[in-house]
Design an enzyme around this catalytic site. Structure first.
Site, mmCIF file in Angstrom:
data_model
loop_
_atom_site.group_PDB
_atom_site.id
_atom_site.type_symbol
_atom_site.label_atom_id
_atom_site.label_comp_id
_atom_site.label_asym_id
_atom_site.label_seq_id
_atom_site.Cartn_x
_atom_site.Cartn_y
_atom_site.Cartn_z
ATOM 1 N N ASP A 13 0.809 -1.224 0.000
ATOM 2 C CA ASP A 13 0.000 0.000 0.000
ATOM 3 C C ASP A 13 0.842 1.275 0.000
ATOM 4 O OD1 ASP A 13 -2.186 -1.704 0.124
ATOM 5 O OD2 ASP A 13 -2.189 -1.700 2.310
ATOM 6 N N LYS A 16 1.706 2.140 -5.123
ATOM 7 C CA LYS A 16 2.227 1.588 -6.382
ATOM 8 C C LYS A 16 1.292 1.880 -7.555
ATOM 9 C CE LYS A 16 2.280 -2.418 -4.329
ATOM 10 N NZ LYS A 16 2.047 -2.080 -2.924
ATOM 11 N N GLY A 40 -4.562 -4.320 -3.810
ATOM 12 C CA GLY A 40 -5.555 -3.288 -4.107
ATOM 13 C C GLY A 40 -4.773 -2.056 -4.494
ATOM 14 N N HIS A 41 -4.727 -1.757 -5.784
ATOM 15 C CA HIS A 41 -3.920 -0.641 -6.287
ATOM 16 C C HIS A 41 -4.852 0.481 -6.729
ATOM 17 C CE1 HIS A 41 -0.251 -3.443 -7.163
ATOM 18 N NE2 HIS A 41 -0.655 -3.470 -5.923
ATOM 19 N N GLN A 223 1.929 -6.090 -3.209
ATOM 20 C CA GLN A 223 2.349 -6.183 -1.796
ATOM 21 C C GLN A 223 3.631 -5.374 -1.604
ATOM 22 O OE1 GLN A 223 1.407 -9.593 -3.364
ATOM 23 N NE2 GLN A 223 -0.521 -8.609 -2.911
HETATM 24 P P1 GDP Z 1 -0.816 0.303 -3.513
HETATM 25 O O1 GDP Z 1 -1.379 -0.986 -3.060
HETATM 26 O O2 GDP Z 1 0.645 0.408 -3.285
HETATM 27 O O3 GDP Z 1 -1.188 0.639 -4.934
HETATM 28 O O4 GDP Z 1 -1.479 1.419 -2.594
HETATM 29 P P2 GDP Z 1 -3.030 1.530 -2.195
HETATM 30 O O5 GDP Z 1 -3.784 2.009 -3.371
HETATM 31 O O6 GDP Z 1 -3.511 0.288 -1.553
HETATM 32 O O7 GDP Z 1 -2.954 2.591 -1.046
HETATM 33 C C1 GDP Z 1 -2.449 3.868 -1.236
HETATM 34 C C2 GDP Z 1 -3.566 4.862 -0.884
HETATM 35 O O8 GDP Z 1 -3.005 6.146 -0.770
HETATM 36 C C3 GDP Z 1 -4.628 4.974 -1.957
HETATM 37 O O9 GDP Z 1 -5.848 5.320 -1.360
HETATM 38 C C4 GDP Z 1 -4.112 6.114 -2.839
HETATM 39 O O10 GDP Z 1 -5.165 6.781 -3.526
HETATM 40 C C5 GDP Z 1 -3.507 7.002 -1.801
HETATM 41 N N1 GDP Z 1 -2.347 7.785 -2.216
HETATM 42 C C6 GDP Z 1 -1.339 7.454 -3.078
HETATM 43 N N2 GDP Z 1 -0.398 8.416 -3.083
HETATM 44 C C7 GDP Z 1 -0.810 9.369 -2.218
HETATM 45 C C8 GDP Z 1 -0.246 10.599 -1.757
HETATM 46 O O11 GDP Z 1 0.837 11.018 -2.134
HETATM 47 N N3 GDP Z 1 -0.962 11.310 -0.814
HETATM 48 C C9 GDP Z 1 -2.166 10.870 -0.345
HETATM 49 N N4 GDP Z 1 -2.796 11.606 0.572
HETATM 50 N N5 GDP Z 1 -2.721 9.719 -0.764
HETATM 51 C C10 GDP Z 1 -2.049 8.975 -1.664
HETATM 52 P P1 IMO Z 2 -0.925 -4.221 -2.257
HETATM 53 O O1 IMO Z 2 -0.474 -4.769 -3.577
HETATM 54 C C1 IMO Z 2 -0.986 -4.641 2.063
HETATM 55 C C2 IMO Z 2 -1.058 -8.715 3.672
HETATM 56 C C3 IMO Z 2 -2.328 -9.158 4.390
HETATM 57 C C4 IMO Z 2 -1.746 -10.154 5.365
HETATM 58 C C5 IMO Z 2 -0.629 -10.814 4.570
HETATM 59 C C6 IMO Z 2 -1.037 -12.121 3.908
HETATM 60 O O2 IMO Z 2 -2.231 -3.520 -2.306
HETATM 61 O O3 IMO Z 2 0.155 -3.438 -1.599
HETATM 62 P P2 IMO Z 2 -2.581 -12.811 1.869
HETATM 63 O O4 IMO Z 2 -3.971 -12.401 1.489
HETATM 64 O O5 IMO Z 2 -1.572 -12.492 0.849
HETATM 65 O O6 IMO Z 2 -2.524 -14.224 2.333
HETATM 66 O O7 IMO Z 2 -2.241 -11.931 3.176
HETATM 67 O O8 IMO Z 2 -0.262 -9.883 3.570
HETATM 68 N N1 IMO Z 2 -1.281 -8.208 2.300
HETATM 69 C C7 IMO Z 2 -1.211 -6.923 1.962
HETATM 70 N N2 IMO Z 2 -1.026 -5.817 2.729
HETATM 71 N N3 IMO Z 2 -1.093 -4.517 0.736
HETATM 72 C C8 IMO Z 2 -1.254 -5.616 -0.048
HETATM 73 O O9 IMO Z 2 -1.217 -5.553 -1.385
HETATM 74 C C9 IMO Z 2 -1.366 -6.886 0.561
HETATM 75 N N4 IMO Z 2 -1.549 -8.145 0.111
HETATM 76 C C10 IMO Z 2 -1.487 -8.942 1.184
HETATM 77 O O10 IMO Z 2 -2.953 -8.084 5.014
HETATM 78 O O11 IMO Z 2 -1.144 -9.467 6.444
HETATM 79 MG MG MG Z 3 -2.906 -1.681 -1.802
#
Ligand code: GDP
Ligand code: IMO
Ligand code: MG
Length: 421
Positions: A13, A16, A40-41, A223
């Site tokens: 998270d 990415k 979840g991207h 991840q």
């Molecule tokens: P990922 O899994 O690495 O793609 O990240 P996620 O999408 O799960 O989580 C990142 C969260 O932060 C999402 O809700 C994005 O919309 C948000 N986000 C990404 N970059 C920024 C930033 O620079 N500032 C803020 N406030 N939110 C951001």
């Molecule tokens: P993105 O790509 C954050 C965490 C879960 C759990 C562990 C194992 O959005 O960054 P799993 O479902 O793979 O068996 O879970 O890994 N986890 C993540 N945490 N971002 C993710 O993906 C994750 N994918 C799995 O919360 O601790």
């Molecule tokens: Mg994510």
């Protein structure tokens, strides 16, 4: 051309999805190489917020091919839903989505196994996203996996499906689980039929041919490095290699073909699910970061644990991945804090160390540096010079201490809120 890599350096998270979407115009192909719908991207543009789980984050750019590589595990039900949603906002998936024949299918019984295993672990549970990731990768190494390439030969497909399913049912019965999952199975087979209209390829040949043709390719990690099956905080990890090595096995390329490695790091740390988190803040600052950063899981909605930036862990991830450039996200979330802390060493067995210990729960104390914070709202800053001096110093501090330059800074979730440094 070599394959560039963009991956997370923390516990996932890091942002990415947002950054891949921003830099996609530089690439012909974006390829996911591991993980599955546990990811979840999130992308934001033109006031639309979109979350992708299996589809690479370049899908909203017309001239880019998006490949789901052989290292990915696919749940057809989730992928179908994702495709329909992306099509609604104009993505051309018939043209721009490719699926590897060697990607593995997550079966309905994998999801159930994930749930039953977690329930059995009770307070030792991993905090899995319950998408069936662990059980699916288990079957890969057990050599009973069903691959996407199997779906076009219905006899062989059903045989392989039934073989895996009966194996799973034996395990489930051993755990006293006897419920039927007919409805889920029906949805699953419908989704498999739906997927047949998209392009399936021998992706290892496709990628290597693209390299020969000098196409630019970006491998998108899912991840984070600290969730890697080998190097993460085991057993509180995911079931794939999230680090750079996963690119070779997950796309079928030689290590010699890996190009620049971009590591994404949040300006602080988060973790969702169980497991050690040395710099975790359970106080009002942790809550401040969660509220301001909207730190709730993109896949499960669970509140993310928040904490200070951890340089020991960051340097470890940089080492594992051979990171060339850093990308720092969510700096805007730190605005308003008087002081920022950064972990620089741990105390383990009475000794100060800057190395990642074998067992993170053996850390008895964290040694922090303190840096002044800033008050300015930076979410509308579009130039480096507009940023407060304290943020300049924070970035410089990260760069000097890791020995890696920062290429981009993200100051908000939207595509436009990205500064080149
Ligand atoms: P990922 O899994 O690495 O793609 O990240 P996620 O999408 O799960 O989580 C990142 C969260 O932060 C999402 O809700 C994005 O919309 C948000 N986000 C990404 N970059 C920024 C930033 O620079 N500032 C803020 N406030 N939110 C951001
Ligand atoms: P993105 O790509 C954050 C965490 C879960 C759990 C562990 C194992 O959005 O960054 P799993 O479902 O793979 O068996 O879970 O890994 N986890 C993540 N945490 N971002 C993710 O993906 C994750 N994918 C799995 O919360 O601790
Ligand atoms: Mg994510």
């Amino acid at each position: 051309m070599k394959v560039d890599v963009l991956l997370g350096l923390q516990w996932g998270d890091e942002g990415k999805g947002k950054i891949v979407d921003v830099i996609t115009p530089k690439y012909d192909i974006i390829a996911r190489f591991q993980g599955g719908p546990n990811a979840g991207h999130t992308l934001e543009f033109n006031g639309i917020k979109h979350v992708l789980h299996t589809i690479p984050s370049g899908i909203f750019h017309d001239n880019t091919v998006n490949l789901i590589g052989n290292g990915v595990v696919i749940d057809p039900i989730i992928l179908k839903k994702e495709i329909l949603e992306a099509q609604k906002i104009g993505a051309n998936l018939k043209e721009n989505l490719l699926i590897s024949n060697k990607a593995q299918l997550i079966l309905p019984s994998h999801r159930i196994l994930d749930k039953v295993y977690e329930e059995t672990k009770a307070e030792k549970k991993i905090g899995s996203t319950l998408k069936g990731i662990g059980p699916a990768y288990t079957d890969k190494t057990a050599r009973i996996a069903v691959k996407t390439g199997d779906i076009f030969d219905s006899k062989c497909f059903i045989e392989k499906y039934n073989n895996a399913k009966s194996h799973h049912i034996k395990i489930l019965n051993g755990y006293n689980y006897f419920e039927s999952f007919d409805e889920l199975e029906k949805q699953w087979f419908d989704a498999v039929e739906f997927l047949k209209q998209f392009k399936f390829v021998n992706s290892e040949n496709y990628v290597n041919q693209a390299i020969k043709l000098k196409k630019s390719i970006l491998a998108e990690g899912a991840q984070g490095s600290l969730l890697d099956i080998d190097f993460g905080s085991y057993p509180y990890v995911t079931s794939s290699n999230t680090t750079c090595s996963g690119v070779c096995t997950g796309l079928g390329i030689s290590p010699k073909k890996v190009g620049k490695v971009y590591g994404i790091v949040k300006a602080y740390c988060t973790r969702v699910g169980s497991g050690p988190f040395p710099t975790e803040l359970t106080d009002e600052i942790g809550q401040y970061l969660r509220d301001k950063g909207h730190e709730y899981g993109s896949t499960t909605g669970r509140p993310r644990r928040c904490g200070w930036l951890d340089l020991v862990a960051l340097k470890y991830s940089i080492m594992l991945n051979g990171v060339d450039k850093l990308i720092v996200t969510k700096a805007d979330v730190l605005s308003g804090l008087d002081t920022l802390k950064v972990a620089v060493a741990y105390k383990v067995n009475g000794e100060i160390t800057t190395e990642m210990p074998y067992d993170l729960s053996s850390i008895s104390e964290i040694i922090y540096d303190e840096l002044p914070g800033w008050k300015k709202d930076i979410s509308k800053c579009s130039k480096f010079e507009e940023l407060p001096v304290e943020l300049h110093n924070y970035l410089k501090y990260i760069s000097v201490n890791t020995g890696v330059k920062i290429k981009y800074l993200s100051v908000g979730p939207d595509r436009s809120q990205t500064l080149k440094i």
